[in-house]
Design an enzyme around this catalytic site. Structure first.
Site, PDB file in Angstrom:
ATOM      1  N   HIS A   1       0.079  14.825  92.771  1.00  0.00           N
ATOM      2  CA  HIS A   1       0.297  14.407  94.164  1.00  0.00           C
ATOM      3  C   HIS A   1      -0.734  13.368  94.595  1.00  0.00           C
ATOM      4  O   HIS A   1      -0.366  12.306  95.121  1.00  0.00           O
ATOM      5  CB  HIS A   1       0.211  15.640  95.078  1.00  0.00           C
ATOM      6  CG  HIS A   1       0.413  15.329  96.530  1.00  0.00           C
ATOM      7  ND1 HIS A   1       1.637  15.409  97.145  1.00  0.00           N
ATOM      8  CD2 HIS A   1      -0.469  14.935  97.499  1.00  0.00           C
ATOM      9  CE1 HIS A   1       1.516  15.065  98.422  1.00  0.00           C
ATOM     10  NE2 HIS A   1       0.245  14.778  98.660  1.00  0.00           N
ATOM     11  N   GLU A   2      -1.997  13.667  94.352  1.00  0.00           N
ATOM     12  CA  GLU A   2      -3.053  12.746  94.772  1.00  0.00           C
ATOM     13  C   GLU A   2      -3.045  11.469  93.943  1.00  0.00           C
ATOM     14  O   GLU A   2      -3.412  10.396  94.441  1.00  0.00           O
ATOM     15  CB  GLU A   2      -4.420  13.432  94.694  1.00  0.00           C
ATOM     16  CG  GLU A   2      -4.560  14.672  95.566  1.00  0.00           C
ATOM     17  CD  GLU A   2      -4.280  14.411  97.040  1.00  0.00           C
ATOM     18  OE1 GLU A   2      -4.452  13.255  97.487  1.00  0.00           O
ATOM     19  OE2 GLU A   2      -3.883  15.357  97.740  1.00  0.00           O
TER      20      GLU A   2
ATOM     21  N   HIS B   1      -0.891   8.947  95.649  1.00  0.00           N
ATOM     22  CA  HIS B   1      -1.620   8.234  96.704  1.00  0.00           C
ATOM     23  C   HIS B   1      -2.587   7.211  96.105  1.00  0.00           C
ATOM     24  O   HIS B   1      -2.682   6.075  96.583  1.00  0.00           O
ATOM     25  CB  HIS B   1      -2.422   9.223  97.556  1.00  0.00           C
ATOM     26  CG  HIS B   1      -1.580  10.153  98.374  1.00  0.00           C
ATOM     27  ND1 HIS B   1      -0.520   9.731  99.142  1.00  0.00           N
ATOM     28  CD2 HIS B   1      -1.656  11.511  98.564  1.00  0.00           C
ATOM     29  CE1 HIS B   1       0.024  10.764  99.764  1.00  0.00           C
ATOM     30  NE2 HIS B   1      -0.641  11.851  99.425  1.00  0.00           N
TER      31      HIS B   1
END
Length: 370
Positions: free
Chosen positions: A22-23, A26
């Protein structure tokens, strides 16, 4: 003791991978938009281990492993002149266009869906597509199923025209038909037929829930490995079906068709990680894929402090052509944080009421109350 160690190890692996992916979404989007990333942390709290790369990003392993974050350079424009002077020109998040901001924020959840697709594709290619055979074990006398002619031993093939792939799917569709009849495609003694059945609303834990009066059993397993050219389309379809099931479950809770007691939190995920890990590597991968979809959807909810809430802000900014006033943003943020806190407390309460002394206290209190 071995079960406890397996539970902790499995949950750390599951959370670690899901949060990292997920990170990383980003992070890569920020790099693409030429935004400096100050910190990439797996876990919260104090850093156990940290190092800097050549671009100035600090990579951390932190003490609490059930989470993580990416700290973007200049996420908000500082009011303090001294802090503003520390901002690297053209590398701050707040300087970027609305579309760039939305790209960076949205890529976290998108990467969760991509991870689910890859995990399902791996399972289909090397193990096989999952299959489930829901069978009718018993039929309650006087129930909608009995009136429709359902019998013990019937094999459920389809529900409302869709192939039945899991017992969970079957149950969710039934729960969604409180007012309309549904069609069951069954196999009985080698012959197939369609039966129309109207679920009946009954009260469970203070909620009216659609039931048909049938006890099911399901033997789950995997078919033959899938050809490589079919893997990705099947994995995308499976991810979409998982997404539909999650959204359907949320909708049924919001409309009162299912109890909010079914909401689980971190404690339940930790427990389930250990349990699923005991079933084998493939089961753990399937669980991670499903959990990755849940994480992606959760972060897309239009709640401040979540990615979805930020996307709402940036979308409004793009439409209005200017930033939302700080006063409105602060109120929205307070409401969002309150909602997140409420959901956290509710899910934690649901998790604890089935565990050890907490479960005993809950059951004792419930029996006294009634």
């Amino acid at each position: 003791m071995l079960d406890f160690i397996r539970m902790i190890a499995a949950s750390i692996v599951v959370f670690g991978i899901l949060v990292f992916i997920h990170e990383m979404g980003h992070y890569l989007a920020a790099r693409y938009c030429k935004i400096k990333v100050d910190v990439f942390s797996i876990g919260f709290g104090s850093a156990i281990k940290g190092w800097y790369d050549k671009l100035g990003t600090e990579w951390r392993l932190s003490v609490f492993p059930l989470g993580g974050y990416v700290r973007l350079h200049g996420f908000e424009k500082p009011d303090d002149p001294e802090e503003l002077a520390k901002i690297v020109s053209d590398r701050a998040f707040y300087e970027k266009s609305v579309l760039q901001k939305m790209l960076v924020v949205s890529m976290g959840p998108i990467f969760n869906f991509l991870l689910a697709i890859l995990l399902y594709a791996f399972i289909f290619a090397f193990v096989g597509a999952p299959k489930s055979t829901p069978d009718v074990v018993s039929v309650q006398a006087g129930s909608p199923a009995a009136e429709a002619g359902i019998k013990a031993g019937d094999h459920i093939l389809k529900i409302d025209g869709k192939n039945v792939v899991s017992l969970e799917q079957l149950q969710k569709v039934i729960l969604g038909h409180s007012e309309t009849a549904l069609s069951l495609g069954i196999q009985r003694e080698g012959k197939e037929e369609n039966i129309s059945i109207q679920p009946k609303l009954i009260k469970e834990n203070g909620h009216e829930i659609a039931r048909i009066g049938v006890a099911f059993s399901a033997v789950s397993g995997y078919g033959e490995p899938v050809s490589i050219y079919k893997v990705i389309p099947m994995a995308v379809q499976q991810t979409w079906e998982t997404t539909e099931n999650v959204l359907s479950g949320i909708g049924q809770i919001l409309t009162g068709k299912r109890s909010a007691s079914e909401l689980g939190g971190t404690i339940r995920i930790v427990q389930m990680s250990g349990q699923v890990a005991s079933y084998g590597f493939v089961s753990l991968l399937s669980f991670m894929a499903s959990l990755s979809v849940n994480l992606g959807l959760l972060n897309l909810l239009p709640i401040p402090a979540l990615d979805g809430g930020r996307l709402v802000f940036y979308a409004v900014e793009g439409i209005l052509g200017r930033s939302i006033p700080d006063r409105i943003r602060d109120v929205y943020l307070q409401i969002g944080i309150s909602l997140i806190l409420f959901l956290f407390l509710l899910s934690t309460y649901n998790d604890l009421k089935g565990i050890g002394v907490f479960g005993w206290v809950y059951k004792t209190f419930a029996s006294i109350s009634h």
